[in-house]
Design an enzyme around this catalytic site. Structure first.
Site, PDB file in Angstrom:
ATOM      1  N   LYS A   1      56.085  47.992 -12.511  1.00 41.93           N
ATOM      2  CA  LYS A   1      54.843  47.388 -12.016  1.00 41.93           C
ATOM      3  C   LYS A   1      54.840  47.351 -10.489  1.00 41.93           C
ATOM      4  CE  LYS A   1      51.309  44.022 -12.325  1.00 41.93           C
ATOM      5  NZ  LYS A   1      50.597  43.018 -13.070  1.00 41.93           N
TER       6      LYS A   1
ATOM      7  N   GLU B   1      53.592  44.249 -23.543  1.00 38.34           N
ATOM      8  CA  GLU B   1      53.463  44.708 -22.145  1.00 38.34           C
ATOM      9  C   GLU B   1      54.712  45.480 -21.714  1.00 38.34           C
ATOM     10  OE1 GLU B   1      50.658  44.446 -20.482  1.00 38.34           O
ATOM     11  OE2 GLU B   1      49.590  42.679 -21.183  1.00 38.34           O
TER      12      GLU B   1
ATOM     13  N   GLU C   1      43.800  48.212  -6.748  1.00 41.49           N
ATOM     14  CA  GLU C   1      43.262  48.997  -7.856  1.00 41.49           C
ATOM     15  C   GLU C   1      42.122  49.920  -7.431  1.00 41.49           C
ATOM     16  OE1 GLU C   1      43.465  46.972 -11.660  1.00 41.49           O
ATOM     17  OE2 GLU C   1      41.823  48.196 -12.389  1.00 41.49           O
TER      18      GLU C   1
ATOM     19  N   HIS D   1      40.650  43.417 -24.331  1.00 40.10           N
ATOM     20  CA  HIS D   1      39.759  42.370 -23.808  1.00 40.10           C
ATOM     21  C   HIS D   1      38.555  42.190 -24.721  1.00 40.10           C
ATOM     22  CE1 HIS D   1      41.365  42.684 -19.393  1.00 40.10           C
ATOM     23  NE2 HIS D   1      42.135  41.961 -20.172  1.00 40.10           N
TER      24      HIS D   1
ATOM     25  N   LYS E   1      47.254  39.642  -9.023  1.00 41.93           N
ATOM     26  CA  LYS E   1      45.938  39.412  -9.637  1.00 41.93           C
ATOM     27  C   LYS E   1      45.879  37.966 -10.113  1.00 41.93           C
ATOM     28  CE  LYS E   1      44.438  43.911 -11.311  1.00 41.93           C
ATOM     29  NZ  LYS E   1      44.115  44.728 -12.503  1.00 41.93           N
TER      30      LYS E   1
ATOM     31  N   ARG F   1      40.797  28.552   2.004  1.00 41.64           N
ATOM     32  CA  ARG F   1      40.725  30.017   2.200  1.00 41.64           C
ATOM     33  C   ARG F   1      42.070  30.723   2.046  1.00 41.64           C
ATOM     34  NH1 ARG F   1      37.366  28.342   6.382  1.00 41.64           N
ATOM     35  NH2 ARG F   1      35.201  28.315   5.713  1.00 41.64           N
TER      36      ARG F   1
ATOM     37  N   ASN G   1      46.403  48.994 -17.217  1.00 42.26           N
ATOM     38  CA  ASN G   1      45.492  48.429 -18.215  1.00 42.26           C
ATOM     39  C   ASN G   1      45.425  49.240 -19.500  1.00 42.26           C
ATOM     40  OD1 ASN G   1      44.598  46.084 -16.954  1.00 42.26           O
ATOM     41  ND2 ASN G   1      43.290  47.284 -15.595  1.00 42.26           N
TER      42      ASN G   1
ATOM     43  N   ARG H   1      46.432  51.897 -10.040  1.00 41.89           N
ATOM     44  CA  ARG H   1      46.798  50.627 -10.679  1.00 41.89           C
ATOM     45  C   ARG H   1      46.118  50.427 -12.037  1.00 41.89           C
ATOM     46  NH1 ARG H   1      47.763  44.614  -8.083  1.00 41.89           N
ATOM     47  NH2 ARG H   1      48.025  43.584 -10.090  1.00 41.89           N
TER      48      ARG H   1
ATOM     49  N   HIS I   1      46.807  37.496 -25.856  1.00 46.24           N
ATOM     50  CA  HIS I   1      46.511  38.639 -24.989  1.00 46.24           C
ATOM     51  C   HIS I   1      47.392  39.843 -25.353  1.00 46.24           C
ATOM     52  CE1 HIS I   1      45.455  40.819 -21.342  1.00 46.24           C
ATOM     53  NE2 HIS I   1      46.740  40.970 -21.077  1.00 46.24           N
TER      54      HIS I   1
ATOM     55  N   HIS J   1      43.965  47.658 -22.592  1.00 46.97           N
ATOM     56  CA  HIS J   1      43.317  46.401 -22.221  1.00 46.97           C
ATOM     57  C   HIS J   1      41.803  46.419 -22.421  1.00 46.97           C
ATOM     58  CE1 HIS J   1      47.239  45.564 -20.627  1.00 46.97           C
ATOM     59  NE2 HIS J   1      46.872  44.431 -20.073  1.00 46.97           N
TER      60      HIS J   1
HETATM   61  P1  NAD Z   1      50.130  31.494 -21.911  1.00 49.76           P
HETATM   62  O1  NAD Z   1      50.204  31.242 -20.480  1.00 49.76           O
HETATM   63  O2  NAD Z   1      48.995  30.902 -22.681  1.00 49.76           O
HETATM   64  O3  NAD Z   1      51.497  31.028 -22.583  1.00 49.76           O
HETATM   65  C1  NAD Z   1      51.653  31.160 -23.977  1.00 49.76           C
HETATM   66  C2  NAD Z   1      52.112  29.851 -24.635  1.00 49.76           C
HETATM   67  O4  NAD Z   1      53.495  29.694 -24.407  1.00 49.76           O
HETATM   68  C3  NAD Z   1      51.443  28.617 -24.092  1.00 49.76           C
HETATM   69  O5  NAD Z   1      51.222  27.725 -25.146  1.00 49.76           O
HETATM   70  C4  NAD Z   1      52.482  28.064 -23.141  1.00 49.76           C
HETATM   71  O6  NAD Z   1      52.360  26.680 -22.915  1.00 49.76           O
HETATM   72  C5  NAD Z   1      53.739  28.384 -23.882  1.00 49.76           C
HETATM   73  N1  NAD Z   1      54.942  28.515 -23.084  1.00 49.76           N
HETATM   74  C6  NAD Z   1      55.053  29.057 -21.856  1.00 49.76           C
HETATM   75  N2  NAD Z   1      56.347  29.156 -21.530  1.00 49.76           N
HETATM   76  C7  NAD Z   1      57.070  28.632 -22.537  1.00 49.76           C
HETATM   77  C8  NAD Z   1      58.450  28.469 -22.785  1.00 49.76           C
HETATM   78  N3  NAD Z   1      59.366  28.947 -21.943  1.00 49.76           N
HETATM   79  N4  NAD Z   1      58.828  27.864 -23.939  1.00 49.76           N
HETATM   80  C9  NAD Z   1      57.897  27.452 -24.823  1.00 49.76           C
HETATM   81  N5  NAD Z   1      56.578  27.611 -24.681  1.00 49.76           N
HETATM   82  C10 NAD Z   1      56.174  28.209 -23.539  1.00 49.76           C
HETATM   83  O7  NAD Z   1      50.081  33.072 -22.216  1.00 49.76           O
HETATM   84  P2  NAD Z   1      50.769  34.332 -21.525  1.00 49.76           P
HETATM   85  O8  NAD Z   1      50.889  35.333 -22.591  1.00 49.76           O
HETATM   86  O9  NAD Z   1      51.939  33.965 -20.737  1.00 49.76           O
HETATM   87  O10 NAD Z   1      49.664  34.820 -20.473  1.00 49.76           O
HETATM   88  C11 NAD Z   1      48.427  35.311 -20.903  1.00 49.76           C
HETATM   89  C12 NAD Z   1      47.475  35.265 -19.747  1.00 49.76           C
HETATM   90  O11 NAD Z   1      47.945  36.108 -18.715  1.00 49.76           O
HETATM   91  C13 NAD Z   1      46.083  35.763 -20.090  1.00 49.76           C
HETATM   92  O12 NAD Z   1      45.146  34.854 -19.601  1.00 49.76           O
HETATM   93  C14 NAD Z   1      45.977  37.088 -19.375  1.00 49.76           C
HETATM   94  O13 NAD Z   1      44.657  37.397 -18.997  1.00 49.76           O
HETATM   95  C15 NAD Z   1      46.854  36.858 -18.196  1.00 49.76           C
HETATM   96  N6  NAD Z   1      47.382  38.068 -17.594  1.00 49.76           N
HETATM   97  C16 NAD Z   1      47.243  38.224 -16.270  1.00 49.76           C
HETATM   98  C17 NAD Z   1      47.759  39.342 -15.654  1.00 49.76           C
HETATM   99  C18 NAD Z   1      47.698  39.465 -14.174  1.00 49.76           C
HETATM  100  O14 NAD Z   1      48.036  40.534 -13.647  1.00 49.76           O
HETATM  101  N7  NAD Z   1      47.327  38.437 -13.461  1.00 49.76           N
HETATM  102  C19 NAD Z   1      48.412  40.317 -16.405  1.00 49.76           C
HETATM  103  C20 NAD Z   1      48.549  40.121 -17.772  1.00 49.76           C
HETATM  104  C21 NAD Z   1      48.022  38.994 -18.354  1.00 49.76           C
HETATM  105  N1  GLY Z   2      47.885  43.584 -15.557  1.00 46.86           N
HETATM  106  C1  GLY Z   2      47.248  44.619 -14.839  1.00 46.86           C
HETATM  107  C2  GLY Z   2      47.444  44.574 -13.359  1.00 46.86           C
HETATM  108  O1  GLY Z   2      48.169  43.738 -12.863  1.00 46.86           O
HETATM  109  O2  GLY Z   2      46.887  45.361 -12.668  1.00 46.86           O
END
Ligand code: NAD
Ligand code: GLY
Length: 362
Positions: free
Chosen positions: A228, A186, A238, A253, A144, A122, A246, A242, A266, A249
């Site tokens: 942010k 972003e 949100e 998406h 998030k 939890r 997006n 907040r 993304h 997005h």
């Molecule tokens: P990712 O986590 O897939 O990383 C991209 C690639 O880079 C992967 O292959 C990873 O292994 C590689 N990598 C990571 N760090 C590295 C480094 N320093 N050197 C070499 N390779 C490296 O993608 P991302 O763009 O980081 O994240 C996308 C995800 O984030 C999506 O799923 C999206 O929905 C999510 N997201 C979440 C939020 C949130 O608020 N929680 C906000 C924006 C995006």
């Molecule tokens: N990436 C959008 C949020 O964190 O709200």
């Protein structure tokens, strides 16, 4: 000379947390160790990042019981099935409620480790060590967490804030250029939604940022995180404001879901989506069309897509956009801009205007 900044996500006395931004932070126990409560740590990473940075983080944790889960790399693995590997590791190694999960990787790892932390017994503590530009400026901050469902992106999740966020800009040196561009989408987003001077600054420094100038990166990341953090502090869950984070997005998406997770990154989908959102803002008379062209130029300079995918119809966009979490009582709500640096959440766009904006960006 190393450059660093410390910011705060202000969520009151009990839950505020620091964001450390700078060079060589993966060598610095002071950013990590004080934020671990118990004696157990579970590092969650993936097979790409483990080869590059796992040893550095493990070496800071010699005094703890450390277990590591190495997940398969990629958005297509961002699922409940994969999160189960984290629960397996925690249970097999008898982690209790004072354990701390450390997310070492990009947004995919961070979202899954955060979701595991939100749900294991939890809710347990977790720390974000984001290693992509996108995760450093967005996903690691704000709490998030979650996974994808085959029918929709990020549809299963929870809000769960980390204890701290450690952003070492040195790790960006190994990031593939396409991923750097995706993160830059972003960064550009913050300028568009709430920080016009930052938007102009990015335009001026985009070449230096793309060539990984360390001081510029620290500045861009810190400014993005500050923007942010300010939004999250005002509207953590949100209820309203907040949603401006997006911008692009809802279109983005839809692209990610239609193409198959991981085909468009993304940030690439968000870039094309922001262009569509500005096109729509222009069609609605809120901004001059030259602002759409200005964004197109900036996205181009960041090596980001400037058209929507050719294989998607307007109808397909509408169908997938109807799944968006901002949809309320069946009404599509979109983030648009009233001016550069001033985003709004609105239901005012008609279906015809949305279809026209999609057609103009295809
Ligand atoms: P990712 O986590 O897939 O990383 C991209 C690639 O880079 C992967 O292959 C990873 O292994 C590689 N990598 C990571 N760090 C590295 C480094 N320093 N050197 C070499 N390779 C490296 O993608 P991302 O763009 O980081 O994240 C996308 C995800 O984030 C999506 O799923 C999206 O929905 C999510 N997201 C979440 C939020 C949130 O608020 N929680 C906000 C924006 C995006
Ligand atoms: N990436 C959008 C949020 O964190 O709200």
């Amino acid at each position: 000379m190393s450059v660093s900044q410390t910011l705060t996500v202000d969520l009151g006395d009990q839950r505020s947390y620091p964001i450390f931004v700078g060079q060589k932070l993966l060598e610095n126990p002071d950013c990590l160790v004080p934020y671990i409560v118990g004696k157990q740590v579970c590092i969650v990473t993936n097979d790409t990042v483990a080869d590059l940075y796992l040893k550095s983080v493990e070496s800071l944790l010699a005094d703890y019981q450390v277990n590591t889960v190495v997940l398969p790399d990629g958005e297509s693995h961002k699922s409940l099935e994969t999160v189960n590997f984290i629960y397996d590791c925690l249970l097999e190694n008898k982690h209790n409620r004072t354990t701390t999960l450390v997310a070492l990787g990009g947004g995919v790892v961070g979202d899954m480790a955060g979701y595991a932390a939100a749900t294991y017994q939890r809710g347990v503590n977790f720390i974000q060590i984001p290693t992509t530009l996108l995760s450093q400026v967005d996903s690691s901050v704000g709490g998030k967490t979650g996974v994808n469902h085959p029918l929709g992106k990020n549809m299963i999740g929870a809000f769960h804030q980390p204890q701290c966020v450690i952003i070492d800009t040195d790790v960006l040196q190994t990031l593939p250029p396409r991923e750097l561009s995706a993160g830059m989408a972003e960064v550009i987003k913050y300028g568009l939604i709430c920080d016009k001077p930052f938007y102009q600054w990015i335009e001026e420094h985009i070449a230096g940022l793309m060539s990984l100038d360390e001081a510029l990166l620290v500045e861009a990341i810190a400014r993005s995180c500050q923007n942010k953090a300010d939004v999250v502090a005002q509207d953590e869950r949100e209820a309203g404001l907040r949603a401006i984070l997006n911008l692009g997005h809802t279109f983005g998406h839809a692209i990610e879901t239609a193409q198959g997770y991981g085909v468009w990154l993304h940030g690439e989908a968000v870039a094309a989506g922001m262009l569509a959102a500005l096109e729509l803002s222009s069609l609605m008379g809120d901004i001059p069309h030259q602002e759409v062209e200005r964004l197109r130029q900036l996205l181009n300079n960041a090596n980001l897509p400037t058209v929507l995918p050719a294989n998607m119809t307007g109808e397909q966009f509408l169908q997938l956009m109807a799944l968006d979490k901002k949809v309320l009582d069946g009404r599509l709500r979109l983030v648009l801009v009233k001016a550069i640096g001033e985003a709004v959440v609105t239901e005012a766009a008609s279906q015809d205007q949305v279809l026209q904006a999609i057609a103009n960006c295809s």
